[in-house]
Design a protein around this motif. Structure first.
Motif, PDB file in Angstrom:
ATOM      1  N   GLY A 192       0.833  -1.255  -0.005  1.00  0.00           N
ATOM      2  CA  GLY A 192       0.031  -0.157   0.031  1.00  0.00           C
ATOM      3  C   GLY A 192       0.854   1.164  -0.022  1.00  0.00           C
ATOM      4  O   GLY A 192       0.264   2.392  -0.306  1.00  0.00           O
ATOM      5  N   ALA A 212      -4.556  -4.584  -4.743  1.00  0.00           N
ATOM      6  CA  ALA A 212      -3.918  -3.231  -4.746  1.00  0.00           C
ATOM      7  C   ALA A 212      -4.269  -2.801  -6.195  1.00  0.00           C
ATOM      8  O   ALA A 212      -4.043  -3.353  -7.060  1.00  0.00           O
ATOM      9  CB  ALA A 212      -2.526  -3.638  -4.820  1.00  0.00           C
ATOM     10  N   HIS A 240      -4.818   2.372  -3.749  1.00  0.00           N
ATOM     11  CA  HIS A 240      -5.412   1.651  -2.502  1.00  0.00           C
ATOM     12  C   HIS A 240      -5.118   0.135  -2.474  1.00  0.00           C
ATOM     13  O   HIS A 240      -5.003  -0.256  -3.607  1.00  0.00           O
ATOM     14  CB  HIS A 240      -6.684   2.061  -2.325  1.00  0.00           C
ATOM     15  CG  HIS A 240      -8.066   1.635  -3.540  1.00  0.00           C
ATOM     16  ND1 HIS A 240      -7.840   2.499  -4.623  1.00  0.00           N
ATOM     17  CD2 HIS A 240      -8.541   0.780  -3.840  1.00  0.00           C
ATOM     18  CE1 HIS A 240      -8.627   2.185  -5.562  1.00  0.00           C
ATOM     19  NE2 HIS A 240      -9.355   0.922  -5.173  1.00  0.00           N
ATOM     20  N   CYS A 241      -5.057  -0.218  -1.250  1.00  0.00           N
ATOM     21  CA  CYS A 241      -4.582  -1.635  -0.992  1.00  0.00           C
ATOM     22  C   CYS A 241      -5.533  -2.074   0.072  1.00  0.00           C
ATOM     23  O   CYS A 241      -5.448  -1.673   1.099  1.00  0.00           O
ATOM     24  CB  CYS A 241      -3.073  -1.529  -0.570  1.00  0.00           C
ATOM     25  SG  CYS A 241      -2.503  -3.466  -0.393  1.00  0.00           S
ATOM     26  N   TYR A 242      -5.860  -3.393   0.003  1.00  0.00           N
ATOM     27  CA  TYR A 242      -6.879  -3.937   1.185  1.00  0.00           C
ATOM     28  C   TYR A 242      -6.814  -5.407   1.044  1.00  0.00           C
ATOM     29  O   TYR A 242      -6.507  -6.106   0.215  1.00  0.00           O
ATOM     30  CB  TYR A 242      -8.082  -3.293   1.332  1.00  0.00           C
ATOM     31  CG  TYR A 242      -8.752  -3.464  -0.121  1.00  0.00           C
ATOM     32  CD1 TYR A 242      -9.670  -4.348  -0.462  1.00  0.00           C
ATOM     33  CD2 TYR A 242      -8.737  -2.115  -0.740  1.00  0.00           C
ATOM     34  CE1 TYR A 242     -10.322  -4.267  -1.743  1.00  0.00           C
ATOM     35  CE2 TYR A 242      -9.542  -1.975  -2.129  1.00  0.00           C
ATOM     36  CZ  TYR A 242     -10.473  -3.213  -2.479  1.00  0.00           C
ATOM     37  OH  TYR A 242     -10.911  -3.127  -3.649  1.00  0.00           O
TER      38      TYR A 242
END
Length: 160
Positions: free
Chosen positions: A89, A113, A96-98
């Motif tokens: 991230g 990502a 955005h990264c989750y």
């Protein structure tokens, strides 16, 4: 928590985004008949109270020249995904990264990502950088390219 008349007017004035001017809070304040400092103060209170989650810019990537936009999906070891996800991230090309749950057997990916580039080759180079960072903790990955620009919206008040 109920919104008062000023809160409702403030949300209505900002729900389409802040004006693209040098002093957006002052412009909103002028629409509402209050100083820009009052707009900033109340939005800050609304953040603190959890009435709104964030105030942020949402760039239109295509208009900025980033025409290759792909959600990279990664099958990362569950014991390492949080720490590695933080590092992914922080990369410059990641907006955005989750972490998301896997849906086996069809969907093994648990780290997402979003990558933006001016060409698919640029996005693939970013993915290669992520793959190197993840190393052996990553078993497989893919890139799902955007085919349409979806409008992102924030809080909306229901018309009375």
């Amino acid at each position: 928590m109920a919104l008062d008349a000023f809160d409702r007017a403030l949300v209505a004035a900002t729900q389409g985004g802040l004006p693209l001017v040098a002093r957006p809070y002052e412009a909103v304040g002028a629409m509402l008949g209050v100083p820009g400092a009052r707009v900033r103060e109340r939005l800050g209170q609304m953040l603190d109270q959890g009435l709104i989650r964030r105030i942020g810019a949402v760039p239109h990537h295509v208009k900025l020249g980033f025409v290759a936009n792909g959600m990279s999906v990664w099958d990362v070891d569950d014991l390492q995904v949080d720490e590695l996800g933080e590092r992914v991230g922080a990369l410059p090309g990641v907006s955005h990264c989750y972490r998301r749950p896997r849906h086996l057997p069809l969907w093994p990916y648990n780290l997402f990502a979003m990558l933006h580039g001016r060409s698919p080759a640029e996005v693939q180079a970013q993915a290669a950088e992520i793959a190197a960072l993840l190393g052996p903790a990553c078993r497989q990955h893919d890139i799902l390219y955007s085919t349409a620009v979806l409008k992102k919206t924030g809080l909306r008040l229901k018309e009375a």
